[in-house]
Design a protein around this motif. Structure first.
Motif, short mmCIF file in Angstrom:
data_model
loop_
_atom_site.label_atom_id
_atom_site.label_comp_id
_atom_site.label_asym_id
_atom_site.label_seq_id
_atom_site.Cartn_x
_atom_site.Cartn_y
_atom_site.Cartn_z
N HIS A 229 -3.53 3.38 5.61
CA HIS A 229 -3.54 2.05 6.04
C HIS A 229 -2.45 1.15 5.32
O HIS A 229 -1.34 0.62 5.78
N HIS B 104 1.69 -0.51 6.02
CA HIS B 104 2.27 -1.68 5.77
C HIS B 104 3.77 -1.12 5.19
O HIS B 104 4.64 -2.01 5.43
N CYS C 57 -3.92 -9.53 6.29
CA CYS C 57 -4.88 -8.36 6.37
C CYS C 57 -5.87 -8.53 5.15
O CYS C 57 -5.78 -9.16 4.49
N HIS D 257 -5.72 -2.14 -0.28
CA HIS D 257 -4.90 -1.28 -0.19
C HIS D 257 -4.63 -0.63 -1.41
O HIS D 257 -5.35 -0.97 -2.41
ZN ZN Z 1 -3.50 -4.02 5.40
#
Ligand code: ZN
Ligand code: ZN
Length: 644
Positions: free
Chosen positions: A73, A77, A181, A185
């Motif tokens: 994920h 980005h 979001c 991360h």
């Molecule tokens: Zn994200």
């Protein structure tokens, strides 16, 4: 100070606001370099997020699914950052991690991306990754967030914001890119060492074909180059081993428009494999004390109301047909029929465990978009059985089922497997799970205990149990390292009482049996799809549709070839003669393409010496043998179901 409980149960003290990454560093630098995210009190978090209260902590690395998906994920980005730096004004929808990588949906204002564009984007992503920018989390008010994306002119993110509550909104930034979001991360971009953008396609906004078509860029990334290289090699190999391609080339199965989507037709070669698998299952189950039953493909609506398949599972069933004023459904599962067989006679504890087995044909309604070769079909043949037992018998029965799985894995050369043990979610009792909190805990404990005592590798997954009890999904890996979900093994404490099943226990009281649902070979469809990839179509001798091909060098030797054919057939060996007037070289090549394990070459010398020249698939010349000698070897190879 706060107390941090680690997975091994040890408790360490840290200052309030310490991050998971700092905790990792306090254990070892090496560990800290591998940490991608953290599980804090069961929730996946940024490893860089301060922990402010006593918590349980699990550090997540590439080896954890949640670590991997956080990595992918975060790579999405990074892709968005690269896209924005090359195509300013681009608007973004969502960029999730998927099973094998990630994608990001974007509106490029009508621009089409080419292969070359993907390579340019990859290069940019690598550059940005090397900048080693941190992924920085920031809480933001809804008003400020709306403001930000209004300024930016991104109506897609504004649409996402509409569904979010003030106080629940976070931005994440890395380098010059900021995204709406919820995270989490990885700590920094430099962890992403190898990137491949694999594909670009169109995707309707929100999956609705009335909406605008967005551009979806797919990619995959790894913490080192070697892993990417291996992955790409595996993909290439998987393409060669694609079960749809091999299934057609080897005459295993086909589909026909007029029969209908998702309804495979098994060709003669496929039917041989099916018969061999069923023979294996029958032999194994006979030895394990199973009894075989046969049940109809359909039943009245009321049966499925009793089982609870209706209304809960109605979406997965074919629509009903009406006969004599009654609705009938094609069966989506065999269990209700088997329960009725249990109920057909009065049962005593002396008859338990009762194990009823059937290679049952089931029909499931899968969306046409979901259908995929043999992997997702609408008609399936399941290696099914239901074991009715007492609580005291549960451990032994469960262990025996487990052993059966392992026995099969050995036969098929499946070296890597894991059992995913799915539990209920207490918050969804009475909704997604039958409302029996104590029974859930008790049964889950029974299964966990059995898994631990049998030293079976397993992972626990919260909230994925079946409606009526905890479930074990068996995941296996093919020879080229691709993962398949093969079969389930389920414990059921609900169906027994729904069907009012009972047996007379030792104290002469009626008692409800526990039920184990198990299907170690899964369905023919999925299992043969898996085997095609696993063996690259080169089935072991016992499974091969044609086991021996006899190749006379010229027509002169047909007579001798026919004699050999008869001898082999008398011995139940699946053999054929290639009696075409082709050159021997072509006959050999064609037989190799069909991946027939043994070729017997017949010429002058063989006829004179009354011998045969043997060639083994993939191994070449096996020398000259007397027919009897050859027969003895392959008989053993078949009987022992050897892999080679
Ligand atoms: Zn994200
Ligand atoms: Zn069942």
């Amino acid at each position: 100070m706060i107390k941090i409980t680690l997975p091994d149960g040890s408790v360490r003290e840290y200052a309030e606001g310490t991050t998971a990454l700092e905790i990792a560093r306090s254990i070892s630098e090496g560990l800290a370099r591998k940490v991608l995210a953290a599980q804090v009190n069961g929730k996946v978090w940024d490893a860089t997020r301060p922990i402010n209260s006593d918590s349980s902590l699990k550090l997540l690395t590439w080896d954890d699914n949640d670590g991997k998906s956080t990595f992918w994920h975060s790579s999405a980005h990074l892709l968005a950052e690269a896209v924005e730096s090359i195509y300013p004004g681009v608007k973004f929808w969502v960029g999730p991690a998927i099973d094998n990588g990630f994608y990001y949906d974007m509106d490029l204002g009508g621009r089409q991306l080419t292969e070359d564009d993907l390579r340019v984007l990859e290069k940019k992503m690598n550059e940005l990754a090397r900048e080693n920018n941190y992924y920085i989390r920031k809480d933001i008010s809804k008003a400020d967030a709306v403001h930000y994306f209004q300024d930016k002119g991104d109506e897609y993110k504004l649409d996402l914001l509409q569904g979010l509550q003030d106080g629940d909104i976070t931005f994440y930034s890395q380098g010059k890119f900021t995204d709406l979001c919820r995270g989490p991360h990885i700590p920094a971009t430099s962890l992403i060492k190898a990137i491949k953008l694999t594909n670009v396609s169109g995707a309707f906004w929100k999956g609705d074909e009335k909406n605008k078509m967005l551009t979806r860029v797919y990619g995959v990334s790894f913490p080192n180059q070697k892993q990417l290289d291996e992955y790409l090699l595996m993909l290439e190999e998987a393409k060669k081993r694609d079960h749809r391609k091999l299934g057609k080339e080897l005459g295993i199965f086909t589909f026909d428009d007029e029969v209908g989507p998702g309804l495979p037709l098994w060709m003669p070669n496929g039917a041989v494999i099916i018969e061999e698998l069923e023979k294996l299952a029958k032999q194994t189950e006979d030895k394990a004390g199973y009894k075989r039953v046969v049940t109809p493909h359909l039943a009245k609506e009321s049966l499925y109301l009793t089982s609870g398949h209706l209304p809960y599972y109605a979406d997965g069933m074919f629509p009903p047909m009406e006969m004599d004023g009654t609705k009938y459904y094609l069966k989506a599962m065999n269990c209700p029929h088997h329960h009725k067989i249990f109920a057909a006679e009065s049962r005593s504890y002396r008859e338990l465990p009762l194990r009823l087995a059937e290679y049952g044909t089931c029909y499931r309604y899968e969306q046409s978009g979901e259908l995929f070769g043999l992997m997702r079909v609408r008609c399936l043949h399941m290696n099914d059985a239901h074991i009715y037992c007492t609580r005291e018998q549960f451990f032994e029965e469960f262990k025996a089922v487990n052993d059966m799985y392992l026995k099969y894995f050995k036969i098929f050369g499946i070296d890597k497997y894991v059992m995913r043990f799915s539990l209920h979610d207490p918050a969804k009792l009475g909704e997604k799970y039958i409302n029996e909190p104590e029974l859930w805990l008790e049964t889950e404990a029974l299964v966990r205990d059995a898994l631990v005592r049998t030293k079976t590798p397993f992972v626990e997954v919260a909230g994925e149990g079946a409606f009526y009890g905890p479930k074990i999904d068996v995941q296996i890996w093919s020879a080229i390292g691709r993962e398949f979900t093969l079969a389930t093994n389920q414990v059921d404490f609900a169906q027994g009482s729904r069907f009012k099943l009972s047996f007379t226990n030792k104290d002469n009281h009626p008692e409800t049996p526990l039920i184990i649902h198990r299907a170690p070979l899964g369905t023919h469809e999925r299992f043969i799809g898996f085997l095609l990839e696993h063996y690259a179509g080169k089935f072991p001798l016992w499974l091969a549709p044609v086991q021996v091909k006899i190749l006379p060098i010229s027509d002169k030797f047909q007579g001798y070839a026919q004699t050999i054919l008869e001898t082999l057939k008398n011995d139940d060996i699946r053999a054929e003669v290639d009696d075409r007037s082709e050159k021997i070289g072509k006959k050999i090549r064609d037989t190799e393409l069909m991946k027939v394990p043994y070729m017997l070459i017949i010429g002058e010398k063989e006829v004179n010496e009354q011998k045969i020249s043997v060639r083994r698939q993939g191994k070449g010349d096996g020398g000259s043998l007397a027919l009897q000698e050859f027969l003895d070897t392959i008989r053993t190879e078949i009987r022992e179901r050897k892999s080679e």
